[in-house]
Design an enzyme around this catalytic site. Sequence first.
Site, PDB file in Angstrom:
ATOM      1  N   GLY A  14       0.810  -1.215   0.000  1.00  0.00           N
ATOM      2  CA  GLY A  14       0.000   0.000   0.000  1.00  0.00           C
ATOM      3  C   GLY A  14       0.839   1.258   0.000  1.00  0.00           C
ATOM      4  O   GLY A  14       0.550   2.212   0.723  1.00  0.00           O
ATOM      5  N   ALA A  15       1.866   1.278  -0.861  1.00  0.00           N
ATOM      6  CA  ALA A  15       2.852   2.369  -0.812  1.00  0.00           C
ATOM      7  C   ALA A  15       2.693   3.386  -1.929  1.00  0.00           C
ATOM      8  O   ALA A  15       3.611   4.145  -2.214  1.00  0.00           O
ATOM      9  CB  ALA A  15       4.267   1.783  -0.851  1.00  0.00           C
ATOM     10  N   SER A 145      -3.458   1.117  14.265  1.00  0.00           N
ATOM     11  CA  SER A 145      -4.309   2.298  14.295  1.00  0.00           C
ATOM     12  C   SER A 145      -4.718   2.557  15.735  1.00  0.00           C
ATOM     13  O   SER A 145      -4.539   1.700  16.609  1.00  0.00           O
ATOM     14  CB  SER A 145      -5.556   2.043  13.437  1.00  0.00           C
ATOM     15  OG  SER A 145      -6.587   2.952  13.716  1.00  0.00           O
ATOM     16  N   TYR A 158     -13.184  -2.173  10.388  1.00  0.00           N
ATOM     17  CA  TYR A 158     -11.824  -1.638  10.470  1.00  0.00           C
ATOM     18  C   TYR A 158     -11.259  -1.834  11.876  1.00  0.00           C
ATOM     19  O   TYR A 158     -10.116  -2.264  12.051  1.00  0.00           O
ATOM     20  CB  TYR A 158     -11.848  -0.158  10.097  1.00  0.00           C
ATOM     21  CG  TYR A 158     -10.487   0.495  10.009  1.00  0.00           C
ATOM     22  CD1 TYR A 158      -9.671   0.295   8.904  1.00  0.00           C
ATOM     23  CD2 TYR A 158     -10.041   1.342  11.015  1.00  0.00           C
ATOM     24  CE1 TYR A 158      -8.432   0.909   8.804  1.00  0.00           C
ATOM     25  CE2 TYR A 158      -8.806   1.964  10.922  1.00  0.00           C
ATOM     26  CZ  TYR A 158      -8.007   1.738   9.812  1.00  0.00           C
ATOM     27  OH  TYR A 158      -6.781   2.351   9.724  1.00  0.00           O
ATOM     28  N   ALA A 160     -12.167  -4.070  14.107  1.00  0.00           N
ATOM     29  CA  ALA A 160     -11.919  -5.497  14.313  1.00  0.00           C
ATOM     30  C   ALA A 160     -10.628  -5.932  13.640  1.00  0.00           C
ATOM     31  O   ALA A 160      -9.842  -6.705  14.208  1.00  0.00           O
ATOM     32  CB  ALA A 160     -13.098  -6.310  13.774  1.00  0.00           C
ATOM     33  N   LYS A 162      -7.946  -4.077  12.893  1.00  0.00           N
ATOM     34  CA  LYS A 162      -6.750  -3.504  13.521  1.00  0.00           C
ATOM     35  C   LYS A 162      -6.501  -4.116  14.897  1.00  0.00           C
ATOM     36  O   LYS A 162      -5.341  -4.337  15.284  1.00  0.00           O
ATOM     37  CB  LYS A 162      -6.879  -1.980  13.614  1.00  0.00           C
ATOM     38  CG  LYS A 162      -6.855  -1.279  12.270  1.00  0.00           C
ATOM     39  CD  LYS A 162      -5.553  -1.522  11.518  1.00  0.00           C
ATOM     40  CE  LYS A 162      -5.491  -0.746  10.213  1.00  0.00           C
ATOM     41  NZ  LYS A 162      -4.213  -0.920   9.497  1.00  0.00           N
ATOM     42  N   TYR A 203      -9.542  18.926   9.072  1.00  0.00           N
ATOM     43  CA  TYR A 203      -8.944  17.797   9.798  1.00  0.00           C
ATOM     44  C   TYR A 203      -7.937  18.272  10.835  1.00  0.00           C
ATOM     45  O   TYR A 203      -7.979  17.858  11.992  1.00  0.00           O
ATOM     46  CB  TYR A 203      -8.272  16.844   8.803  1.00  0.00           C
ATOM     47  CG  TYR A 203      -7.760  15.583   9.448  1.00  0.00           C
ATOM     48  CD1 TYR A 203      -8.621  14.535   9.735  1.00  0.00           C
ATOM     49  CD2 TYR A 203      -6.410  15.431   9.774  1.00  0.00           C
ATOM     50  CE1 TYR A 203      -8.172  13.369  10.346  1.00  0.00           C
ATOM     51  CE2 TYR A 203      -5.945  14.269  10.383  1.00  0.00           C
ATOM     52  CZ  TYR A 203      -6.831  13.241  10.661  1.00  0.00           C
ATOM     53  OH  TYR A 203      -6.370  12.112  11.266  1.00  0.00           O
TER      54      TYR A 203
END
Length: 260
Positions: A14-15, A145, A158, A160, A162, A203
């Site tokens: 995932g880079a 995370s 998500y 679950a 992590k 954010y």
Amino acid sequence: MALPLESKIALVTGASKGIGRGIAVELARCGCDVTVNYNGDRAGAEATAAEIRALGCKAIVAQADVASAAETARMFDEALAAFARLDILVNNAGTQVWKPLVDLEEAEWDRVIATNLKGCFLCTQLAARHMRQHIGGGRIVNIGSGCNKMPFPNLAAYTASKGGIEMFTKVAAVELGAYGITVNCVAPGAIEIERTRNEAADYVGTWAPLTPLGRVGQPLDVARAVAFFAGEAGDFITGQTLWVDGGLFTHPAWPYSSRP
């Protein structure tokens, strides 16, 4: 002066952007040649590889959906054909679905678990089979995370996945230690990347005030933690989770009902 990871070979899943790109580039800055994995964003992966090459290191891009055993095996074959060995694996690829638990579809649950948790298992298994064959073992770093330990509403799959990654890290560390392979987890807090900027109108303004250090994190903050585990300083550390969150998930006033 030798770089801390000079002549090491890494594979980062995932880079093509975000935290994954930051990790791949930082490992190259430390001396690694890198296999840059992507699933759909080839242009992004090529951009990551170009940054790595600009630092004087080698890079290849390798497409694979890490939820697929066949595609993951092909990716490892390509990486080993290019570099002959693998010293560092970073399991970063991930996806998420924002939806209330009662509305979450089975296919959505399956996709998140398959990418985040099964993908971590598949890549770790293939990397370990290779690493145990050469002197010095290897380093595996899983990206967790805040969901490792905090219940995030509307992120059931998500969270679950992590939480599962954290326990998988511990089991893998125990089993693979005999081969000189360390397995650790880096758990980011509020990190400003393309995806998170799209999740909130402001954010930085939302999350910086909630973070004890007074700012949100950047991909480089996470990447430096990964490089620490991959380097000599991490020789005797395994089965651990390092929180790169500016103190966010230690803060007693952390807002359980907010989105990260």
